[in-house]
Scaffold this motif. Structure first.
Motif, PDB file in Angstrom:
ATOM      1  N   GLU A  17       3.799  -9.091   4.910  1.00  0.00           N
ATOM      2  CA  GLU A  17       4.067  -8.683   5.966  1.00  0.00           C
ATOM      3  C   GLU A  17       5.293  -7.694   6.009  1.00  0.00           C
ATOM      4  OE1 GLU A  17       6.269 -12.896   6.499  1.00  0.00           O
ATOM      5  OE2 GLU A  17       4.087 -11.624   5.584  1.00  0.00           O
ATOM      6  N   SER A  18       6.459  -7.963   5.641  1.00  0.00           N
ATOM      7  CA  SER A  18       7.542  -6.888   5.059  1.00  0.00           C
ATOM      8  C   SER A  18       7.350  -5.531   5.027  1.00  0.00           C
ATOM      9  CB  SER A  18       8.955  -8.034   5.231  1.00  0.00           C
ATOM     10  OG  SER A  18       8.811  -8.399   5.554  1.00  0.00           O
ATOM     11  N   LYS A  19       5.895  -5.536   3.797  1.00  0.00           N
ATOM     12  CA  LYS A  19       5.509  -4.693   3.083  1.00  0.00           C
ATOM     13  C   LYS A  19       5.949  -3.092   3.905  1.00  0.00           C
ATOM     14  CE  LYS A  19       4.449  -6.121  -0.538  1.00  0.00           C
ATOM     15  NZ  LYS A  19       3.507  -7.090  -1.795  1.00  0.00           N
ATOM     16  N   LYS A  20       4.639  -2.943   5.260  1.00  0.00           N
ATOM     17  CA  LYS A  20       4.636  -1.754   5.508  1.00  0.00           C
ATOM     18  C   LYS A  20       6.023  -1.474   5.990  1.00  0.00           C
ATOM     19  CE  LYS A  20       2.509  -0.113  10.040  1.00  0.00           C
ATOM     20  NZ  LYS A  20       1.194  -0.209  11.002  1.00  0.00           N
ATOM     21  N   PHE A  21       7.297  -2.274   6.738  1.00  0.00           N
ATOM     22  CA  PHE A  21       8.288  -1.196   6.963  1.00  0.00           C
ATOM     23  C   PHE A  21       8.689  -0.153   5.400  1.00  0.00           C
ATOM     24  CE2 PHE A  21      12.658  -1.404   7.351  1.00  0.00           C
ATOM     25  CZ  PHE A  21      13.152  -0.226   8.092  1.00  0.00           C
ATOM     26  N   SER A  22       8.859  -1.408   4.595  1.00  0.00           N
ATOM     27  CA  SER A  22       9.656  -1.080   3.117  1.00  0.00           C
ATOM     28  C   SER A  22       9.353   0.205   2.140  1.00  0.00           C
ATOM     29  CB  SER A  22       9.571  -2.151   2.447  1.00  0.00           C
ATOM     30  OG  SER A  22      10.639  -3.105   2.282  1.00  0.00           O
ATOM     31  N   LYS A  23       7.495   0.404   3.386  1.00  0.00           N
ATOM     32  CA  LYS A  23       7.155   1.222   1.859  1.00  0.00           C
ATOM     33  C   LYS A  23       7.870   2.648   2.971  1.00  0.00           C
ATOM     34  CE  LYS A  23       1.618   3.252   1.430  1.00  0.00           C
ATOM     35  NZ  LYS A  23       1.136   3.177   1.437  1.00  0.00           N
ATOM     36  N   VAL A  24       8.011   2.827   3.765  1.00  0.00           N
ATOM     37  CA  VAL A  24       8.203   3.547   4.741  1.00  0.00           C
ATOM     38  C   VAL A  24       9.559   3.765   4.627  1.00  0.00           C
ATOM     39  CG1 VAL A  24       9.232   5.010   7.230  1.00  0.00           C
ATOM     40  CG2 VAL A  24       7.261   3.916   6.671  1.00  0.00           C
ATOM     41  N   GLU A  25      10.148   3.269   3.864  1.00  0.00           N
ATOM     42  CA  GLU A  25      12.083   3.114   3.585  1.00  0.00           C
ATOM     43  C   GLU A  25      12.006   4.072   2.060  1.00  0.00           C
ATOM     44  OE1 GLU A  25      14.565   2.764   4.742  1.00  0.00           O
ATOM     45  OE2 GLU A  25      13.953   2.895   6.643  1.00  0.00           O
TER      46      GLU A  25
END
Length: 213
Positions: A17-25
């Motif tokens: 669930e945290s990967k989407k945000f990290s992908k943007v980063e």
């Protein structure tokens, strides 16, 4: 391991669930690094142009005397002006690449833009090597076409010299000089632009992996 690699490793170990945000980063970091590399390509191009202009101004007029004596001054000036104009055109494309890559807003566009930038730099390197070979070939062909004038310039004291031997020695020395210059130029481009392209290619591969996730 650089910052982008650390970011990616951390991202892979995160909960789903945290990967989407990290992908943007990760994309933002890759985008920032790519933009910085392209900016340096433009800066190096400007410094290179300034270097050759400075060298050209420092070369004494006596260096060009042989071309003047052979009525090749116009040809030399033509190739010099053409060369600087083409470099300016490439610098304009380098600047446009920097502005465009700074405005890219998604991974696919950034991947496509990196490919275009890489090709532009390669064409720039190929052009510089080609113009050295072409201009040297044309000027020396004209130089060798008038053996009487060549003998007069190369042998002003009218020493007993075989014209065929003189032409052979001149051709060989010119070929060696051109080859040495081209090798040194290639090594310079390999060191500077090759290093920048290597970093850009690394970002390109990371972005492809990121797009596939």
């Amino acid at each position: 391991m650089d910052l982008l690699d650390k970011y990616k490793k951390t991202w892979e170990s995160q909960p789903e669930e945290s990967k989407k945000f990290s992908k943007v980063e990760i994309y933002k970091l890759a985008h920032s690094k790519s933009s910085s590399i392209v900016k340096w390509i433009f800066i190096v191009g400007l410094l290179e142009l300034a270097f050759w202009l400075t060298i050209n101004m420092l070369i004494p007029d006596s260096f060009y005397k042989v071309y003047e004596d052979l009525n090749l001054e116009n040809q030399v000036n033509f190739f010099m002006i053409l060369h600087y104009l083409v470099i300016i055109v490439f610098l304009y494309f380098f600047y446009l690449n920097y502005k465009k890559i700074s405005a890219v807003d998604n991974t696919k566009k950034l991947i496509h833009k990196i490919l275009k930038i890489r090709n532009t730099v390669k064409y720039y390197v190929y052009y510089n090597l080609a113009i050295v070979f072409l201009s040297s070939f044309i000027l020396n062909s004209v130089l060798m076409s008038d053996s009487d004038k060549l003998m007069k310039i190369m042998n002003p004291d009218n020493l007993s010299v075989d014209i065929n031997q003189l032409i052979t020695v001149t051709i060989i020395s010119q070929i060696i000089a051109v080859l040495i210059f081209m090798v040194l130029l290639w090594l310079f481009y390999k060191l500077i632009y090759g290093y920048l392209l290597k970093k850009l290619n690394k970002n390109h591969k990371e972005l492809i992996k990121l797009e596939e996730l």
